[in-house]
Motif scaffolding. Sequence first.
Motif, PDB file in Angstrom:
ATOM      1  N   ILE A 221      -5.638  -1.552  -9.091  1.00 50.61           N
ATOM      2  CA  ILE A 221      -4.799  -0.610  -8.332  1.00 50.61           C
ATOM      3  C   ILE A 221      -5.465   0.757  -8.282  1.00 50.61           C
ATOM      4  O   ILE A 221      -5.431   1.450  -7.249  1.00 50.61           O
ATOM      5  CB  ILE A 221      -3.393  -0.527  -8.953  1.00 50.61           C
ATOM      6  N   GLY A 222      -6.095   1.175  -9.398  1.00 53.02           N
ATOM      7  CA  GLY A 222      -6.768   2.471  -9.410  1.00 53.02           C
ATOM      8  C   GLY A 222      -7.880   2.543  -8.382  1.00 53.02           C
ATOM      9  O   GLY A 222      -8.074   3.578  -7.730  1.00 53.02           O
ATOM     10  N   ARG A 223      -8.614   1.467  -8.217  1.00 56.42           N
ATOM     11  CA  ARG A 223      -9.699   1.466  -7.237  1.00 56.42           C
ATOM     12  C   ARG A 223      -9.161   1.436  -5.811  1.00 56.42           C
ATOM     13  O   ARG A 223      -9.706   2.097  -4.920  1.00 56.42           O
ATOM     14  CB  ARG A 223     -10.621   0.282  -7.499  1.00 56.42           C
ATOM     15  N   ILE A 224      -8.101   0.668  -5.582  1.00 55.96           N
ATOM     16  CA  ILE A 224      -7.507   0.637  -4.238  1.00 55.96           C
ATOM     17  C   ILE A 224      -6.932   2.004  -3.883  1.00 55.96           C
ATOM     18  O   ILE A 224      -7.002   2.459  -2.736  1.00 55.96           O
ATOM     19  CB  ILE A 224      -6.414  -0.448  -4.166  1.00 55.96           C
ATOM     20  N   GLU A 225      -6.369   2.705  -4.864  1.00 54.62           N
ATOM     21  CA  GLU A 225      -5.772   4.007  -4.591  1.00 54.62           C
ATOM     22  C   GLU A 225      -6.827   4.997  -4.088  1.00 54.62           C
ATOM     23  O   GLU A 225      -6.509   5.926  -3.345  1.00 54.62           O
ATOM     24  CB  GLU A 225      -5.108   4.548  -5.864  1.00 54.62           C
ATOM     25  N   ARG A 226      -8.079   4.812  -4.470  1.00 52.64           N
ATOM     26  CA  ARG A 226      -9.129   5.739  -4.072  1.00 52.64           C
ATOM     27  C   ARG A 226      -9.712   5.405  -2.705  1.00 52.64           C
ATOM     28  O   ARG A 226     -10.565   6.141  -2.210  1.00 52.64           O
ATOM     29  CB  ARG A 226     -10.232   5.747  -5.128  1.00 52.64           C
ATOM     30  N   VAL A 227      -9.286   4.302  -2.134  1.00 53.71           N
ATOM     31  CA  VAL A 227      -9.753   3.942  -0.795  1.00 53.71           C
ATOM     32  C   VAL A 227      -9.021   4.807   0.234  1.00 53.71           C
ATOM     33  O   VAL A 227      -7.823   5.067   0.113  1.00 53.71           O
ATOM     34  CB  VAL A 227      -9.497   2.438  -0.535  1.00 53.71           C
TER      35      VAL A 227
ATOM     36  N   THR B  98       0.778  -1.229   0.000  1.00 53.80           N
ATOM     37  CA  THR B  98       0.000   0.000   0.000  1.00 53.80           C
ATOM     38  C   THR B  98       0.814   1.286   0.000  1.00 53.80           C
ATOM     39  O   THR B  98       0.351   2.276  -0.576  1.00 53.80           O
ATOM     40  CB  THR B  98      -0.975   0.005   1.195  1.00 53.80           C
ATOM     41  N   PRO B  99       1.997   1.356   0.607  1.00 57.47           N
ATOM     42  CA  PRO B  99       2.764   2.595   0.441  1.00 57.47           C
ATOM     43  C   PRO B  99       3.116   2.799  -1.031  1.00 57.47           C
ATOM     44  O   PRO B  99       3.240   1.851  -1.799  1.00 57.47           O
ATOM     45  CB  PRO B  99       4.018   2.353   1.283  1.00 57.47           C
ATOM     46  N   ALA B 100       3.247   4.001  -1.428  1.00 52.21           N
ATOM     47  CA  ALA B 100       3.635   4.360  -2.794  1.00 52.21           C
ATOM     48  C   ALA B 100       2.650   3.809  -3.814  1.00 52.21           C
ATOM     49  O   ALA B 100       3.044   3.315  -4.874  1.00 52.21           O
ATOM     50  CB  ALA B 100       5.059   3.866  -3.081  1.00 52.21           C
ATOM     51  N   LEU B 101       1.352   3.900  -3.479  1.00 55.25           N
ATOM     52  CA  LEU B 101       0.356   3.401  -4.430  1.00 55.25           C
ATOM     53  C   LEU B 101       0.381   4.185  -5.736  1.00 55.25           C
ATOM     54  O   LEU B 101       0.130   3.636  -6.805  1.00 55.25           O
ATOM     55  CB  LEU B 101      -1.035   3.484  -3.803  1.00 55.25           C
ATOM     56  N   ALA B 102       0.665   5.477  -5.646  1.00 51.43           N
ATOM     57  CA  ALA B 102       0.719   6.290  -6.861  1.00 51.43           C
ATOM     58  C   ALA B 102       1.794   5.768  -7.810  1.00 51.43           C
ATOM     59  O   ALA B 102       1.582   5.685  -9.031  1.00 51.43           O
ATOM     60  CB  ALA B 102       0.978   7.754  -6.509  1.00 51.43           C
ATOM     61  N   GLU B 103       2.953   5.398  -7.226  1.00 51.06           N
ATOM     62  CA  GLU B 103       4.020   4.845  -8.065  1.00 51.06           C
ATOM     63  C   GLU B 103       3.604   3.504  -8.662  1.00 51.06           C
ATOM     64  O   GLU B 103       3.890   3.211  -9.828  1.00 51.06           O
ATOM     65  CB  GLU B 103       5.306   4.659  -7.247  1.00 51.06           C
ATOM     66  N   ARG B 104       2.891   2.679  -7.887  1.00 51.95           N
ATOM     67  CA  ARG B 104       2.416   1.396  -8.406  1.00 51.95           C
ATOM     68  C   ARG B 104       1.406   1.613  -9.540  1.00 51.95           C
ATOM     69  O   ARG B 104       1.393   0.869 -10.519  1.00 51.95           O
ATOM     70  CB  ARG B 104       1.779   0.584  -7.286  1.00 51.95           C
ATOM     71  N   LEU B 105       0.560   2.620  -9.366  1.00 52.03           N
ATOM     72  CA  LEU B 105      -0.416   2.916 -10.405  1.00 52.03           C
ATOM     73  C   LEU B 105       0.282   3.307 -11.702  1.00 52.03           C
ATOM     74  O   LEU B 105      -0.074   2.812 -12.791  1.00 52.03           O
ATOM     75  CB  LEU B 105      -1.340   4.045  -9.940  1.00 52.03           C
ATOM     76  N   GLU B 106       1.278   4.169 -11.611  1.00 54.38           N
ATOM     77  CA  GLU B 106       1.982   4.585 -12.824  1.00 54.38           C
ATOM     78  C   GLU B 106       2.777   3.432 -13.419  1.00 54.38           C
ATOM     79  O   GLU B 106       2.913   3.329 -14.649  1.00 54.38           O
ATOM     80  CB  GLU B 106       2.895   5.780 -12.524  1.00 54.38           C
ATOM     81  N   SER B 107       3.308   2.544 -12.568  1.00 53.51           N
ATOM     82  CA  SER B 107       4.010   1.371 -13.081  1.00 53.51           C
ATOM     83  C   SER B 107       3.043   0.465 -13.849  1.00 53.51           C
ATOM     84  O   SER B 107       3.369  -0.033 -14.938  1.00 53.51           O
ATOM     85  CB  SER B 107       4.642   0.590 -11.923  1.00 53.51           C
TER      86      SER B 107
ATOM     87  N   GLN C  13      -6.186   6.724 -21.399  1.00 48.96           N
ATOM     88  CA  GLN C  13      -5.852   6.192 -20.078  1.00 48.96           C
ATOM     89  C   GLN C  13      -4.357   5.937 -19.915  1.00 48.96           C
ATOM     90  O   GLN C  13      -3.875   5.700 -18.807  1.00 48.96           O
ATOM     91  CB  GLN C  13      -6.603   4.878 -19.833  1.00 48.96           C
ATOM     92  N   LEU C  14      -3.617   5.973 -21.026  1.00 52.33           N
ATOM     93  CA  LEU C  14      -2.197   5.646 -20.988  1.00 52.33           C
ATOM     94  C   LEU C  14      -1.302   6.851 -20.727  1.00 52.33           C
ATOM     95  O   LEU C  14      -0.105   6.683 -20.480  1.00 52.33           O
ATOM     96  CB  LEU C  14      -1.784   4.980 -22.314  1.00 52.33           C
ATOM     97  N   ALA C  15      -1.868   8.051 -20.766  1.00 57.34           N
ATOM     98  CA  ALA C  15      -1.063   9.242 -20.522  1.00 57.34           C
ATOM     99  C   ALA C  15      -0.644   9.290 -19.055  1.00 57.34           C
ATOM    100  O   ALA C  15      -1.482   9.129 -18.161  1.00 57.34           O
ATOM    101  CB  ALA C  15      -1.855  10.500 -20.884  1.00 57.34           C
ATOM    102  N   PRO C  16       0.646   9.488 -18.760  1.00 53.82           N
ATOM    103  CA  PRO C  16       1.102   9.525 -17.361  1.00 53.82           C
ATOM    104  C   PRO C  16       0.334  10.564 -16.550  1.00 53.82           C
ATOM    105  O   PRO C  16       0.161  11.703 -16.975  1.00 53.82           O
ATOM    106  CB  PRO C  16       2.586   9.894 -17.482  1.00 53.82           C
ATOM    107  N   GLY C  17      -0.167  10.144 -15.398  1.00 56.97           N
ATOM    108  CA  GLY C  17      -0.858  11.051 -14.495  1.00 56.97           C
ATOM    109  C   GLY C  17      -2.303  11.325 -14.847  1.00 56.97           C
ATOM    110  O   GLY C  17      -2.989  12.033 -14.095  1.00 56.97           O
ATOM    111  N   ALA C  18      -2.802  10.780 -15.960  1.00 56.62           N
ATOM    112  CA  ALA C  18      -4.184  11.042 -16.356  1.00 56.62           C
ATOM    113  C   ALA C  18      -5.148  10.382 -15.375  1.00 56.62           C
ATOM    114  O   ALA C  18      -4.879   9.289 -14.860  1.00 56.62           O
ATOM    115  CB  ALA C  18      -4.445  10.518 -17.769  1.00 56.62           C
TER     116      ALA C  18
END
Length: 636
Positions: free
Chosen positions: A147-153, A56-65, A103-108
């Motif tokens: 991962i996108g849904r978990i990030e919003r939790v 769970t830490p660094a979920l944003a990085e996991r999402l971009e990965s 959906q593939l653009a970084p940070g979108a």
Amino acid sequence: MALRSSPVGPEWRRRALGALLAVVLGLAESVDAAEQATEDQAALAADLTAAGEAFTPALAERLESARRDLAAAAAALERALVPGSPRGEAWKAYLFWPAFQRQLAPGAALEFTALRATLDRLTNGERGLERPEFQAVAAAIRRLIAIGRIERVRDPQAYLAQQAERLAMLLGRDPTASDPRASYQIEQRLALFDDLRLMPDVGARLEGRLVHLNIHGDASERLLDLLARRPVGDTRPIDDTILGTQITGAGITTGQISLDLIPSGRVARLRFLLAGNVASETCGVNGPVSIRSRGDTAFRGAKTVDVTDDAFTVLAADLTATTASRTRSISKRGSRLGKRIVEAIAHRKVEEARAQANAIASQRADDQITGEFDSQVLDEVREARRQYDDLLMRPLARRAARPRRIAMSTADERLFVSAALASPRQLGAATPPPAPLPGDLSLRVHQSALNNLADAFLGGATIRQRTADGPIEIDAVLPHQLRKELALRPDYRKPAGAPFRPWSVTLRRERPISFTVDSGLLTALVHATSIESGRDRYAGWDIQIVHRLARDGVGWCAERVGELDVLPTSFDPAVPGARIGTRQRALRRNLAKQLTARLEAQPGVDRRPRIGPFRLDRLSKPGLNRLVVQAASLAG
């Protein structure tokens, strides 16, 4: 809107994961298995605890990965489709490529609806989707969505711990996973952990506990031999030279191909047998004499084929031929001068060379028949492999539903094929299979296989009828045979005095139908996210239909038991104290009445639909005329 969950500390999470592991790994029955499970539990508990806390830490990085992984898979698919080609552009339009590419653009910000639309197209069974490039994109989309849904939790760690606790409770309440609602909730959590790669080996660790093989078939050697057995024969000219004698004539081949089984625990080992005879009438010319002979070549051979899911392997043929010949006449050609002396010398030389000539003829017959035998068996094996791939494996691969494991083996008089028709996100059978039924062919299918097949072919489908004289439509790509068996008819028998109302039923995307087989009853629980009838709309209802297999004077039928029933999807009868609200009870009565009327109004629908007739053209042989159908409890 963010999903909310209560904060949970690391120690509580360890206890929840430990409880989950205790349930999952405590299903072993023997003392040795229990001791091993305890060791596995300690190791897996440590792995899960570390994985959950590290994820769970660094979920944003996991999402971009995950987004980068999806972009790479999409680029590989574009290359495979040949950018700019009509075929490639048609595929991209079919997959909603512009919305997907955003959906593939970084940070979108992720548009889950767009991702889901492309994923649905990637797994709907269209021809070509079995290619690995398509499947790689589908897998990458699933992970990005998870991962996108978990990030919003609000508290992802607490949320995952709660999912593990819920899974442990479900496994503890129903370790055999026979209850359709409990097994569905188990699969939902397995899918979450699989998408997040939180427990990448959970499928392997549950193997033998909750994921037994769920399809078992076996066939007798007698049946396989009847299917493979056929006569061989032809008449062909002979033009050869043996020991300086030019030989011409004709040979008549008669024989038979049959089959037997070779015991093997790892592959299905089939041995094709060829036995027969070549009868020949020839005339040989050597110098001044003509030699008329009659030959008889007996041949016998075998060719072994190893069958696995990965390949059908044809081994070299082992064939022997033995030629026996006798001379019918020897005559001098041309003038009669010295006829008797020449013919006597020729008789002596023919006898002296007979053994050598027969050996040469035997070897040449061996080579020729072996080549033809090899060619025939190889052609049949290639065709069998083509049908195995085209009719079975590729349609499942297009829906990401290829069996997790397929096991084949042979005994002295029996061939066995078993499969785990379940992805790492799905359950298989919770127990070993029942004993085979007596007979030449036996097929045992666990209810989990039916559930998983329904998921692959009908997930998210909408069934509708727009007009009274219009066809019943299904917006799913169905195999031709399945669509034919459904026999959707365009005619409609309108109840007297009742106006037609357009209707539709949209099935749940995951597990659209849950089947349960128990005590000879087959219960189908149809999970509908939406039911529409005219202007009435009902969201989240399960339609329950029960049938019993029965014999009548004609054959087999599925007799509907009781009336059609409906229950709110959110209602679980197995939960103590669960109740249906007052408004839901009223909706339930109205919906059940409408669905029953709709069902009875369909042409050809009755309480005793026929089973079959089964088209078994290749089995239409003497001795193969009896079909046994048996429904038993497959839940436990």
